[in-house]
Motif scaffolding. Structure first.
Motif, PDB file in Angstrom:
ATOM      1  N   ALA A 105       0.829  -1.206   0.000  1.00  0.00           N
ATOM      2  CA  ALA A 105       0.000   0.000   0.000  1.00  0.00           C
ATOM      3  C   ALA A 105       0.865   1.259   0.000  1.00  0.00           C
ATOM      4  N   SER A 106       1.979   1.207   0.706  1.00  0.00           N
ATOM      5  CA  SER A 106       2.851   2.385   0.789  1.00  0.00           C
ATOM      6  C   SER A 106       3.430   2.797  -0.560  1.00  0.00           C
ATOM      7  N   GLN A 107       3.497   1.868  -1.519  1.00  0.00           N
ATOM      8  CA  GLN A 107       4.000   2.190  -2.845  1.00  0.00           C
ATOM      9  C   GLN A 107       2.968   2.929  -3.697  1.00  0.00           C
ATOM     10  N   ILE A 108       1.704   2.743  -3.374  1.00  0.00           N
ATOM     11  CA  ILE A 108       0.623   3.281  -4.202  1.00  0.00           C
ATOM     12  C   ILE A 108      -0.093   4.452  -3.539  1.00  0.00           C
ATOM     13  N   ASP A 109      -0.252   4.382  -2.234  1.00  0.00           N
ATOM     14  CA  ASP A 109      -0.905   5.495  -1.532  1.00  0.00           C
ATOM     15  C   ASP A 109      -0.108   6.774  -1.742  1.00  0.00           C
ATOM     16  N   GLY A 110      -0.825   7.844  -1.998  1.00  0.00           N
ATOM     17  CA  GLY A 110      -0.178   9.120  -2.271  1.00  0.00           C
ATOM     18  C   GLY A 110       0.146   9.332  -3.743  1.00  0.00           C
ATOM     19  N   SER A 111      -0.293   8.413  -4.594  1.00  0.00           N
ATOM     20  CA  SER A 111       0.018   8.518  -6.027  1.00  0.00           C
ATOM     21  C   SER A 111      -1.001   9.350  -6.802  1.00  0.00           C
ATOM     22  N   GLU A 112      -1.916   9.995  -6.100  1.00  0.00           N
ATOM     23  CA  GLU A 112      -2.959  10.775  -6.775  1.00  0.00           C
ATOM     24  C   GLU A 112      -2.381  11.782  -7.769  1.00  0.00           C
ATOM     25  N   ALA A 113      -1.304  12.422  -7.409  1.00  0.00           N
ATOM     26  CA  ALA A 113      -0.710  13.459  -8.268  1.00  0.00           C
ATOM     27  C   ALA A 113       0.484  12.954  -9.074  1.00  0.00           C
ATOM     28  N   ARG A 114       0.847  11.678  -8.908  1.00  0.00           N
ATOM     29  CA  ARG A 114       1.996  11.132  -9.644  1.00  0.00           C
ATOM     30  C   ARG A 114       1.726  11.227 -11.146  1.00  0.00           C
ATOM     31  N   SER A 115       2.696  11.645 -11.903  1.00  0.00           N
ATOM     32  CA  SER A 115       2.564  11.750 -13.348  1.00  0.00           C
ATOM     33  C   SER A 115       2.666  10.360 -13.974  1.00  0.00           C
ATOM     34  N   VAL A 116       1.703  10.047 -14.827  1.00  0.00           N
ATOM     35  CA  VAL A 116       1.684   8.780 -15.551  1.00  0.00           C
ATOM     36  C   VAL A 116       1.556   9.114 -17.033  1.00  0.00           C
TER      37      VAL A 116
END
Length: 168
Positions: A105-116
């Motif tokens: 979960a720690s790898q994905i949580d907080g990815s809301e603004a990650r550029s993809v």
């Protein structure tokens, strides 16, 4: 309490892939009972310009594994798209499940603004993580799960909504 990016992705992907396996197995049972070869079943389409069942399943697994990896900020594992049997499709689903379950979960949580950034029909398209998950990955995942279900249902397999939805 807010919903995390992990909660909105990995458990949803796991459930969808497990339900997809269930639907495929029921379709396989029906095909065997009716004397339909697996090769014919795998190439069945709803209409001529839609992807066959085989490709629908490949796309579902790609959406789950690629979506998970990109949300985590890593390059997705590549699958070769060389399956020709139902057993190979089941193995592909299992590989995808094992892969996505390996993310924390720690790898994905907080990815809301990650550029993809991904290529769609040869053009680079950029998303933020939340938009990528909610407006690209989830709709595509469920579209191709639903299309797989519909191909099997149209072929005559006795499937219902409970088969698609699975147990909570």
């Amino acid at each position: 309490m807010s919903l995390s990016m992990y909660q909105a992705s990995v458990p949803v992907f796991v459930r969808a892939l497990n339900n997809l396996t269930h639907v495929l197995k029921k379709g396989e049972e029906y095909a065997k009972a009716k004397g339909v070869t697996p090769e014919v079943l795998l190439q069945t389409r709803l209409i001529p310009d839609m992807l066959p069942l085989l490709k629908q399943v490949q796309v579902v697994t790609d959406m789950a594994k690629n979506g998970t990896a990109r949300l985590a900020g890593v390059t997705p594992m590549v699958f070769e798209d060389n399956e020709t049997t139902l057993d190979e499709l089941y193995a592909r689903i299992e590989r995808a499940l094992d892969y996505i379950k390996g993310f924390e979960a720690s790898q994905i949580d907080g990815s809301e603004a990650r550029s993809v950034t991904i290529k769609i029909r040869g053009n680079e398209t950029q998303f933020d993580g939340q938009t990528y998950l909610l407006y690209f990955i989830l709709p595509n995942l469920f579209f191709h799960c639903t299309t797989t279900y519909n191909i099997l249902r149209e072929a005559g397999a006795e499937l219902g909504k409970a088969d698609f939805m699975g147990k909570p």
